[in-house]
Design an enzyme around this catalytic site. Structure first.
Site, short mmCIF file in Angstrom:
data_model
loop_
_atom_site.label_atom_id
_atom_site.label_comp_id
_atom_site.label_asym_id
_atom_site.label_seq_id
_atom_site.Cartn_x
_atom_site.Cartn_y
_atom_site.Cartn_z
N SER A 20 0.63 -1.43 -0.10
CA SER A 20 -0.30 0.13 -0.13
C SER A 20 0.81 1.40 -0.33
O SER A 20 0.78 2.36 -0.71
CB SER A 20 -0.84 0.23 1.04
N TRP A 65 2.41 1.99 -2.88
CA TRP A 65 1.76 1.79 -4.28
C TRP A 65 1.09 3.33 -4.96
O TRP A 65 1.09 3.94 -6.06
CB TRP A 65 -0.03 1.03 -3.91
N HIS A 66 1.77 4.05 -2.90
CA HIS A 66 1.15 5.27 -3.25
C HIS A 66 2.22 6.26 -3.56
O HIS A 66 2.30 7.81 -4.49
CB HIS A 66 1.36 6.15 -2.29
N GLY A 67 3.59 5.67 -4.18
CA GLY A 67 4.92 6.27 -4.54
C GLY A 67 5.86 5.59 -4.82
O GLY A 67 6.54 4.56 -4.01
N PHE A 124 0.05 10.18 -7.45
CA PHE A 124 -0.33 8.53 -7.05
C PHE A 124 -1.02 7.73 -8.04
O PHE A 124 -1.00 6.86 -8.77
CB PHE A 124 -1.08 8.20 -5.77
#
Lengths: 478, 310
Positions: free
Chosen positions: A322, A325-327, A478
């Site tokens: 997770s 996923w943001h960066g 994102f």
């Protein structure tokens, strides 16, 4: 086209009027309009991104049909993996390739080899993580025979690209959104009014709370070595409100806008800063992403079945993924890892589902225990956000070291009293409305119309007075 | 649906009426009053803004502002003149870079609209809005919230004297030596005929006509410039435009005022040291009756000679 721009203020009424006054008698036309409007909305960022979106939509639509019609399991598996690999391939190239190349070069340089990483100079298409996840959930659901493949391309295209959710979610599921797209929609006065109220509150959160907090958060984070520990704490708190105002504000505008078109999107935020533990926080923060990871990663990995070690492993995996996923930055991975550590006690003690209801439900004030729990959870969240906001791990560690110094007991050098007062008022309003979908959902519901209008005008007035130049939403990256 | 549309229309009608009320209020209540002892007004862009330290010059108010085109100067000056009938002399900066086509961007470029429209939007006429709308509709739209915000702020702050519309700028920097060193390496491009800023010059004409119609005395001035200033490359064109477009307006040229490199901020702006020296000298010229002389530029040149000797 930002939600908080004048372009959107023109775009939205035009689409709304065409939708309800011109195409209202024909569902196909309505969906075609939504599809066209969404593509136009997306092309306003950069028309080249639109080609990628259309390709991704066509791919998942086609592979979905192929899986549905496949007679042999192997054929179904082939189309499934084809779609998954192309989707993740695009995401990896655009979002993660440079990160991996540079990390690899760094790693080998540590063992004495010098490699210059071959990086790509590509820009990240807006919202790629969001629409890729839409597509992935659709394909996985078909593969697992949870849904049937959609045979109408326009309907499917609206599911992937519906403009309110296209660039920053919520991450929708085919099981929830597609039936609404396929169903004839009638105008509902109370839902539309509710939608407008939610848009107004979302704009308030974005323009007044997030953008004004951003000014000070940026000032403090960008020069963190020059500030005292107490100022750094304040900077982290400002960022905590900035990211909440920014992202939940965006989600409110998305949900409200969607409601104007008779479509209900998944709720994305439920007053996360009033959570009593980290598990509750994650049930209330970016809900559509958390539930996506739960359904498509945590459960397939075995979920909570199989003992503590499996639960611990799976929890770590979903939090790290997770974060990633943001960066493509170690800061996001550490942020995810920190949250995994914070949630671990409740996973091990199996108390992670202790707080399913809203804090102080049915009461005006919380108990001392609840207040303490909320304060502790909030502090942990603030701490984790430092890593999320920092440019790199070095800065995050420097920032944290700066906080835990003697100067933490001094008076902060930056004290924007107007903003602090505004944040207190904001939190009071959020507290009052915490049992609703959004803070002002029921505020003034029983008042006479002129009084309600006064309230709306007051909010608009505050938005104008506190507005800065159009600031992009954080989650667009994102 | 009809009910929703009706309520929405009523809501936005009330809202837009209220906001329009504040805009109109701003148009009428905007405060541009200045000290009654001042009878000379200086307007223009950053050159006079940095050159005329009006605290050292008697009866002069410097309201020049960085990056201001004649388009906005026109509306600002009109408002100042309306509220200060005691002003009978207006000195308008007219410098080499103000004839360049790039100065039209100072009217409608997004950044400039966003900065100027909030301050002067309430006083602008239909013609001006049409120009902005034609040249940069998006920029105009994007500046509207800032315009509203400014108008509301003005209303809630009781329309105090506007401080953000210009004034002497105390420039501290001095990077002239390094600029001069660079110019020694890279020769100044010889570009005698360049594209002209049509709209900017049109508004200078309008401003002059307006002031003359009110029997104000108008002078074009050129603030001190460094001898290596790149803007001199269009000097011939500049002088021709001045003579053709503004033949009846006297031009007071201070560009050759002798200053050391350390008294310039850069090649076109005086820093506070240069401004002090120039302003004291300029004040003396006014005391000696510069504006009453028949041969003003000769008088200036003679004083410049003396300043050189000093």
């Amino acid at each position: 086209m930002l939600f908080n721009s004048l372009e959107f203020a023109i775009f939205l009424p035009v689409v709304f009027l065409l939708y309800w006054f011109v195409t209202n008698k024909n569902l196909k036309l309505q969906n075609l309009l939504l599809c066209g409007a969404s593509y136009f909305f997306y092309a306003c960022w950069d028309w080249r991104f639109l080609l990628l979106l259309i390709f991704s939509t066509l791919l998942d639509f086609y592979t979905g049909l192929k899986m549905q019609d496949a007679e042999k399991a192997n054929s179904k598996k082939f189309w499934f993996w084809l779609s998954i690999s192309i989707n993740l391939g695009f995401l990896s190239i655009f979002k993660y390739y440079n990160f991996f190349a540079e990390s690899f070069a760094d790693a080998v340089s540590k063992i004495g080899f010098q490699v210059s990483p071959w990086t790509l100079s590509v820009i990240l298409p807006v919202g790629i993580s969001f629409y890729t996840f839409h597509g992935l959930s659709y394909v996985i659901d078909i593969y697992k025979s949870r849904i049937k493949a959609e045979r109408n391309f326009v309907d499917y295209a609206v599911f992937v690209s519906f403009f309110p959710l296209l660039v920053a979610g919520p991450i929708e599921r085919a099981t929830h959104l597609l039936p609404q797209i396929k169903r004839a929609r009638t105008f509902d006065y109370s839902k539309a009014v509710d939608g407008l109220r939610q848009i107004l509150w979302g704009l308030f959160k974005k323009v007044v709370i997030a953008d004004n907090c951003a000014q000070f958060a940026n000032q403090i984070f960008n020069n963190y070595t020059d500030h005292s520990g107490s100022t750094l704490v304040l900077g982290a708190i400002f960022f905590t409100f900035q990211i909440y105002g920014d992202f939940s504000g965006y989600s409110d505008i998305a949900l409200g806008t969607s409601r104007l078109f008779g479509i209900e999107l998944l709720r994305n935020f439920a007053f996360p800063y009033f959570s009593r533990d980290i598990a509750e926080f994650w049930r209330r923060w970016h809900i559509s992403l958390s539930s996506w990871f739960k359904d498509y990663l945590y459960i397939p990995l075995g979920g909570s079945i199989g003992g503590n070690w499996i639960r611990i492993r799976n929890t770590f995996i979903i939090f790290v993924v997770s974060g990633f996923w943001h960066g493509a930055n170690w800061t996001f991975i550490v942020w995810g890892g920190l949250n995994a550590i914070f949630i671990m006690p409740s996973i091990i003690l199996k108390t992670n589902r202790n707080h399913l209801e809203t804090v102080a439900q049915g009461r005006i004030l919380p108990t001392a225990k609840e207040l303490f729990q909320v304060a502790i959870t909030f502090s942990m969240t603030v701490f984790a956000w430092i890593f999320f906001r920092s440019e790199n791990i070095g800065q995050a560690i420097g920032y944290v070291s700066g906080i835990f110094s003697k100067s933490i007991f001094t008076i902060p050098t930056i004290r924007p009293s107007n903003l602090i007062l505004l944040l207190i008022i904001f939190m009071i309003i959020e507290w009052i409305g915490r049992e609703e979908q959004f803070a002002i959902a029921k505020l003034g519901h029983k008042w006479k119309r002129p009084m309600r209008y006064v309230m709306y005008y007051l909010i608009i007035f505050v938005i104008i007075m506190f507005s800065k130049k159009d600031q992009p939403f954080i989650y667009f990256q994102f | 649906m009809q009910k929703f549309t009706r309520h929405l229309l009523i809501f936005f009608l009330i809202l837009s009426t209220t906001l329009t009320f504040f805009l109109i209020l701003n148009r009428h209540c905007g405060n541009f009053k200045i000290n009654e002892n001042n009878n000379i007004l200086i307007v223009g862009h950053s050159h006079p803004e940095c050159a005329f330290n009006d605290s050292l010059i008697s009866h002069v108010k410097n309201y020049a502002a960085s990056g201001e085109s004649y388009f906005y100067t026109y509306f600002k000056t009109k408002k100042i003149i309306e509220q200060n009938p005691g002003i009978n002399i207006v000195l308008i900066e007219f410098s080499n870079n103000q004839i360049r086509a790039s100065k039209d961007d100072w009217i409608w470029n997004e950044e400039y609209i966003l900065n100027r429209l909030p301050k002067y939007g309430a006083y602008m006429d239909f013609e001006a809005y049409r120009l902005l709308l034609t040249k940069n509709p998006k920029g105009l739209m994007n500046a509207m919230p800032a315009f509203l915000k400014y108008s509301l702020n003005q209303a809630f702050n009781g329309y105090q004297t506007q401080e953000d519309i210009g004034g002497y700028y105390y420039l501290e920097r001095n990077k002239t030596d390094s600029l001069v060193a660079n110019i020694n390496q890279i020769s100044i491009p010889d570009n005698p005929s360049q594209a002209i800023s049509d709209y900017n010059l049109q508004y200078l004409q309008k401003l002059i006509h307006y002031l003359i119609s009110l029997n104000k005395r108008v002078f074009l001035i050129r603030s001190p410039l460094h001898s290596m200033y790149e803007g001199y490359s269009n000097e011939d064109q500049f002088q021709e435009i001045r003579k053709v477009n503004f033949p009846e307006i006297e031009f007071l040229d201070f560009s050759k005022f002798p200053l050391k490199n350390s008294e310039f901020g850069d090649l076109e702006h005086l820093n506070h040291r240069g401004a002090r020296k120039f302003s004291v000298w300029f004040n003396q010229l006014l005391v000696e009756g510069l504006l009453e002389k028949n041969d003003k530029q000769d008088f200036i040149n003679a004083s410049l000679e003396l300043a050189h000797v000093d």
